[in-house]
Design a protein around this motif. Structure first.
Motif, short mmCIF file in Angstrom:
data_model
loop_
_atom_site.label_atom_id
_atom_site.label_comp_id
_atom_site.label_asym_id
_atom_site.label_seq_id
_atom_site.Cartn_x
_atom_site.Cartn_y
_atom_site.Cartn_z
N HIS A 107 40.84 35.20 44.58
CA HIS A 107 41.14 35.80 42.95
C HIS A 107 42.12 34.70 42.29
O HIS A 107 43.43 34.79 42.49
CB HIS A 107 41.51 37.31 43.13
CG HIS A 107 41.69 37.80 41.75
ND1 HIS A 107 43.04 38.02 41.09
CD2 HIS A 107 40.97 38.09 40.68
CE1 HIS A 107 42.95 38.45 40.22
NE2 HIS A 107 41.66 38.51 39.55
N PHE A 108 41.42 33.83 41.54
CA PHE A 108 42.43 32.98 40.79
C PHE A 108 42.94 33.73 39.41
O PHE A 108 42.18 34.61 39.17
CB PHE A 108 41.77 31.70 40.23
CG PHE A 108 41.06 30.78 41.37
CD1 PHE A 108 40.15 31.05 42.28
CD2 PHE A 108 41.67 29.71 41.42
CE1 PHE A 108 39.76 30.01 43.18
CE2 PHE A 108 41.61 28.65 42.26
CZ PHE A 108 40.40 28.95 43.09
N GLY B 120 29.03 30.23 37.66
CA GLY B 120 29.63 30.96 36.66
C GLY B 120 30.56 29.91 35.94
O GLY B 120 31.45 29.34 36.53
N ALA B 121 30.10 29.32 34.67
CA ALA B 121 30.99 28.16 34.20
C ALA B 121 31.78 29.00 32.94
O ALA B 121 31.93 28.10 31.86
CB ALA B 121 30.21 27.08 33.68
N MET C 104 36.67 31.69 33.48
CA MET C 104 37.43 31.39 34.85
C MET C 104 36.68 30.22 35.56
O MET C 104 37.31 29.40 36.25
CB MET C 104 37.59 32.49 35.85
CG MET C 104 38.17 33.74 35.28
SD MET C 104 39.96 33.26 35.01
CE MET C 104 40.52 33.18 36.71
N THR D 247 29.82 37.18 35.67
CA THR D 247 30.36 38.18 34.86
C THR D 247 30.59 39.33 35.79
O THR D 247 29.94 39.60 37.13
CB THR D 247 28.92 38.58 33.88
OG1 THR D 247 28.51 37.43 33.55
CG2 THR D 247 29.22 39.40 32.80
N GLU D 248 31.46 40.02 35.51
CA GLU D 248 32.03 40.99 36.45
C GLU D 248 31.22 42.34 36.46
O GLU D 248 31.55 43.51 35.91
CB GLU D 248 33.57 41.57 36.08
CG GLU D 248 34.25 42.74 36.93
CD GLU D 248 34.77 42.19 38.01
OE1 GLU D 248 34.46 40.94 38.49
OE2 GLU D 248 35.57 42.78 38.70
N ASN E 123 27.44 25.78 38.29
CA ASN E 123 26.23 26.32 37.95
C ASN E 123 26.48 27.60 37.10
O ASN E 123 27.30 28.14 36.72
CB ASN E 123 25.68 27.08 39.20
CG ASN E 123 24.46 27.80 38.88
OD1 ASN E 123 24.73 29.26 38.92
ND2 ASN E 123 23.40 27.23 38.71
N ASP E 124 25.50 27.55 35.94
CA ASP E 124 25.50 28.83 35.20
C ASP E 124 23.98 29.06 34.79
O ASP E 124 23.18 28.15 35.21
CB ASP E 124 26.29 28.54 33.95
CG ASP E 124 26.76 30.15 33.09
OD1 ASP E 124 25.96 30.67 33.06
OD2 ASP E 124 28.07 30.07 33.43
#
Ligand SMILES: NC(=O)c1ccc[n+]([C@@H]2O[C@H](COP(=O)([O-])OP(=O)(O)OC[C@H]3O[C@@H](n4cnc5c(N)ncnc54)[C@H](O)[C@@H]3O)[C@@H](O)[C@H]2O)c1
Length: 315
Positions: free
Chosen positions: A144-145, A13-14, A17, A95-96, A35-36
């Motif tokens: 969790h950043f 996930g780019a 965050m 994505t959440e 990666n995305d």
């Protein structure tokens, strides 16, 4: 696995965050596989990282050669299996969405070497649920950043029901190695530490607006010019101990019963959503964004955070 064995980190996930998290590891000298789902997103992420590294050099947080080395540490990878297959530690920042995340964890579990730790940057999805999509729940953990990950130092390490102590220790050591201040969240509670406290503040602030006690602007002034100004040096328990636990006891007796305890979004928030007043993205939220510049607010935020970081580095 000990932290010394970690050489390659994959970030899945780019987006907002993920690209910042990739930069954090790259600046610390790790090889990073980013990666995305498509090349355009990865290209944009690399451009954003390059621009951010430039700002780091402008603020003398990095030398030109360090910035160049950091950028060269990052390789865009379109294949999730390939990213996971070469990584000793993975941070998932997609994505959440629980189904999307579980699918990513399942693929990573199949492709990553047995020693690899799989971490998630989720803000609210239980780590235990993500771990259950793998056959290595002991090696699944939350990291969790906060946004922006390159500038905010605390990272919440979240223990799932089956996360091992060894995984927690390695994640902690790794985050310390990249210059972060990890804290341990011992139970997988929704919102971890910071989001829970933030939402307690937002709930009370929204209630004050709804009751007409104060305007959003005046509430934000109190946050920024009193609480916020003190928070960098005084956490809540520092404050309590300085004023006295007896004061906490006395004020709690008066104030707690009057504090908002809504368990649903406030009516004003429901109405704003119905009117499509979503904030910056639709031009109006609690503020009228036709009269304010969101990019200027973000520029001020980053400038402020960079100054703090530089000050701390020079101490
Ligand atoms: N935005 C914040 O302030 C913030 C802060 C802390 C934590 N988080 C959490 O971090 C995570 C990412 O949030 P964000 O704001 O960066 O989101 P974002 O929408 O900016 O980025 C998500 C990225 O994931 C990619 N993606 C989706 N499915 C994928 C897949 N199957 N494989 C690879 N990539 C995939 C998307 O293309 C997108 O680029 C979420 O879990 C979010 O809750 C966000």
């Amino acid at each position: 696995m000990s932290v010394e064995q970690i050489k390659t980190v994959a970030v899945v996930g780019a987006g907002l965050m993920g690209h910042g998290i990739a930069q954090v590891f790259a600046q610390a000298g790790f090889k990073v596989l980013l990666n995305d789902v498509n090349k355009t997103i990865l290209d944009n992420a690399l451009s954003a990282i390059e621009a951010d590294l430039k700002r780091f050099t402008q603020y003398e947080l990095l030398s030109e050669s360090e910035a160049k080395a950091a950028l060269s540490n990052i390789s865009p990878v379109l294949d999730l299996k390939e990213a996971g297959g070469c990584a000793d530690f993975v941070v998932e920042a997609v994505t959440e969405n629980v189904d999307v995340k579980r699918s990513v964890f399942s693929t990573l579990d199949q492709s990553a070497p047995p020693h690899t730790i799989l971490a998630s940057n989720t803000s609210g999805i239980p780590i235990t649920l993500l771990a259950a999509a793998t056959k290595r729940p002991d090696k699944v953990v939350g990291t969790h950043f906060w946004n922006p990950p390159t500038l905010l130092q605390a990272v919440e390490i979240v223990r799932g029901e089956k996360t091992s102590d060894a995984t927690i220790l390695t994640a902690k050591a790794l985050l310390e190695k990249v210059g972060k201040k990890p804290v341990i969240v011992n139970r997988d509670v929704p919102g971890q530490i910071g989001i829970r406290i933030l939402y307690a503040i937002i709930r009370e602030a929204t209630s004050l607006v709804e009751k007409g006690v104060a305007t959003p602007e005046d509430i934000d002034t109190v946050i920024k010019e009193t609480l916020g100004t003190r928070f960098p040096v005084l956490g809540v328990f520092d404050l309590v101990d300085l004023s006295g636990v007896n004061i906490l006891h006395a004020v709690s007796k008066i104030v707690y019963k009057d504090l908002d305890n809504s368990t649903e979004p406030h009516n004003i928030v429901k109405q704003m959503v119905e009117r499509n007043e979503l904030g910056v993205k639709t031009g109006k939220g609690f503020y009228d964004w036709s009269k304010r510049s969101a990019s200027e607010v973000m520029r001020l935020r980053d400038e402020y955070l960079m100054k703090i970081l530089r000050e701390r580095q020079s101490r």
